[in-house]
Design a protein around this motif. Sequence first.
Motif, PDB file in Angstrom:
ATOM      1  N   VAL A  63       0.886  -1.162   0.000  1.00  0.00           N
ATOM      2  CA  VAL A  63       0.000   0.000   0.000  1.00  0.00           C
ATOM      3  C   VAL A  63       0.927   1.216   0.000  1.00  0.00           C
ATOM      4  N   LYS A 100      -3.749  -8.184  10.331  1.00  0.00           N
ATOM      5  CA  LYS A 100      -2.681  -8.653   9.436  1.00  0.00           C
ATOM      6  C   LYS A 100      -1.303  -8.108   9.779  1.00  0.00           C
ATOM      7  N   GLU A 158     -12.015  -3.343   7.103  1.00  0.00           N
ATOM      8  CA  GLU A 158     -12.020  -4.666   6.459  1.00  0.00           C
ATOM      9  C   GLU A 158     -12.773  -5.685   7.299  1.00  0.00           C
ATOM     10  N   ASN A 180       3.064  -6.726   7.018  1.00  0.00           N
ATOM     11  CA  ASN A 180       1.965  -7.674   6.922  1.00  0.00           C
ATOM     12  C   ASN A 180       2.425  -9.078   7.300  1.00  0.00           C
ATOM     13  N   ILE A 211     -11.921  -7.067  -1.823  1.00  0.00           N
ATOM     14  CA  ILE A 211     -10.473  -6.823  -1.891  1.00  0.00           C
ATOM     15  C   ILE A 211      -9.801  -8.036  -2.518  1.00  0.00           C
ATOM     16  N   GLU A 212     -10.170  -9.193  -2.030  1.00  0.00           N
ATOM     17  CA  GLU A 212      -9.549 -10.413  -2.552  1.00  0.00           C
ATOM     18  C   GLU A 212     -10.412 -11.596  -2.184  1.00  0.00           C
ATOM     19  N   GLU A 246      -3.931  -1.130  -8.029  1.00  0.00           N
ATOM     20  CA  GLU A 246      -5.325  -0.927  -7.619  1.00  0.00           C
ATOM     21  C   GLU A 246      -5.561   0.413  -6.973  1.00  0.00           C
ATOM     22  N   GLU A 247      -6.724   0.915  -7.198  1.00  0.00           N
ATOM     23  CA  GLU A 247      -7.256   2.067  -6.475  1.00  0.00           C
ATOM     24  C   GLU A 247      -7.267   1.729  -4.985  1.00  0.00           C
ATOM     25  N   PHE A 248      -6.894   2.662  -4.132  1.00  0.00           N
ATOM     26  CA  PHE A 248      -6.914   2.458  -2.681  1.00  0.00           C
ATOM     27  C   PHE A 248      -8.343   2.637  -2.168  1.00  0.00           C
ATOM     28  N   LEU A 249      -8.827   1.643  -1.459  1.00  0.00           N
ATOM     29  CA  LEU A 249     -10.192   1.696  -0.917  1.00  0.00           C
ATOM     30  C   LEU A 249     -10.155   2.142   0.537  1.00  0.00           C
TER      31      LEU A 249
END
Length: 420
Positions: free
Chosen positions: A155, A209, A187, A219, A277-278, A180-183
């Motif tokens: 990130v 994490k 979470e 992480n 996210i995944e 990716e765009e940061f959301l």
Amino acid sequence: MNVLLIGSGGREHALAWKLAQSPRLHTLFAAPGNPGIAAHARIVALDVTDHAAVVDFVAAQSIKLVVIGPEAPLVDGLADSLRAAGVAVFGPSAAAARLEGSKAFTKALCDRAGIPTAGYAHVASLDDGLAALDRFGVPVVVKADGLAAGKGVTVAETREQAEAALNDLFSAPGGEAVIEEFLEGEEASLFVLTDGTAILPFGSAQDHKRVGDGDTGPNTGGMGAYSPALVLTPDLEARAIAEIIWPTVRTLAAEGTPFSGVLYAGLMLTPNGPKLIEYNARFGDPECQVLMMRLEEDLLDVLLAVAEGRLGERGPARFADDTALTVVMAARGYPGTPQSGGTIGGVVSAEATGAKIFQAGTRLAEGQLVAAGGRVLAVTASGADVQAAQTAAYAALDVIDFPSGFCRRDIGWREIARTG
Ligand code: AMP
Ligand code: GLY
């Protein structure tokens, strides 16, 4: 019924513990297992990358269900080899496990099925990656495409960090990346069983994490978790199932690669609703430990229904309405190089407090339990709410004598901060 469980982590210890409670279980076999799993299963020395050897073992031992815990054997097609031999398997085919194995595959699926997720660019060269950065502001997220055990994601707060991450990813030939765009948001993890046709929501959890208190530092695979994740309200869960889970299940089935197993959706709860996210194609570790603590079903029965395509015959899964919380004790050095061989004592006394100590990276050295991996123990307890579960988990943890280990002291902090 004889069952074979593949894996050796805290997740698999929790699955073994729960499977062993089934009145339908005759013998549980585990490969490669660990000393905690050995309390519930017969440990077998099987090379799980040798599919023919696994198929032969299953036939020789009259095994009627194989439960595959980790992602690597799924991505490697072990479920396909077993199904081809007529064996019931809990776990997706290699084609369906691409949901976890390839971020680019999942992003393309989101496009085809209209699933809400972060905007992205899939790039196969450093130049394309640097050019794509221009289309995103900062922060921006740079991910390796492929299994990376939670370590392939950066990130980036600044353009320089993003460029450094890309340089790193493309330093070896053949690299691919997803930008990716940061959301923004909080979470949560949602677990849903599916046999490719029917679905069965199977609980929520929140993972931790980062290695350090307050979600700081690098992480990891996960330093602790609790379930349920109240931040995923019933409304948000229903939305995630309608907008993310169902389109995934239906699209994969329609394309001839149905997913059978557990869908673990990592969600960002954004102001515009849940976004994916995944995906993982297996239970979370340590999320599985807290789910199993709360599950009030015969796990063998449920997993067999998934494996045999009979999930639609079942009602909703029952979970205790308390909270379960788990704290991971890791070996010093994790998530870098963990110190191996440190002695572990007090597990029996810790369990006498009512907690459950799931073992992950452990082994026996001349009868003494010692550390043999990054994440070593998952100390798991229940309580009426997250505060009570946290108190119980740390009370048990403080009984454990693991001088070369460490843990976070704040598992559950977001929820505790919310509820005061
Ligand atoms: P992943 O391996 O894709 O789950 O990413 C690891 C972690 O990176 C996630 O748990 C998030 O905390 C963070 N992350 C990944 N993608 C994004 C995103 N698009 N926006 C914000 N944070 C993200
Ligand atoms: N705890 C995160 C994972 O299992 O991927």
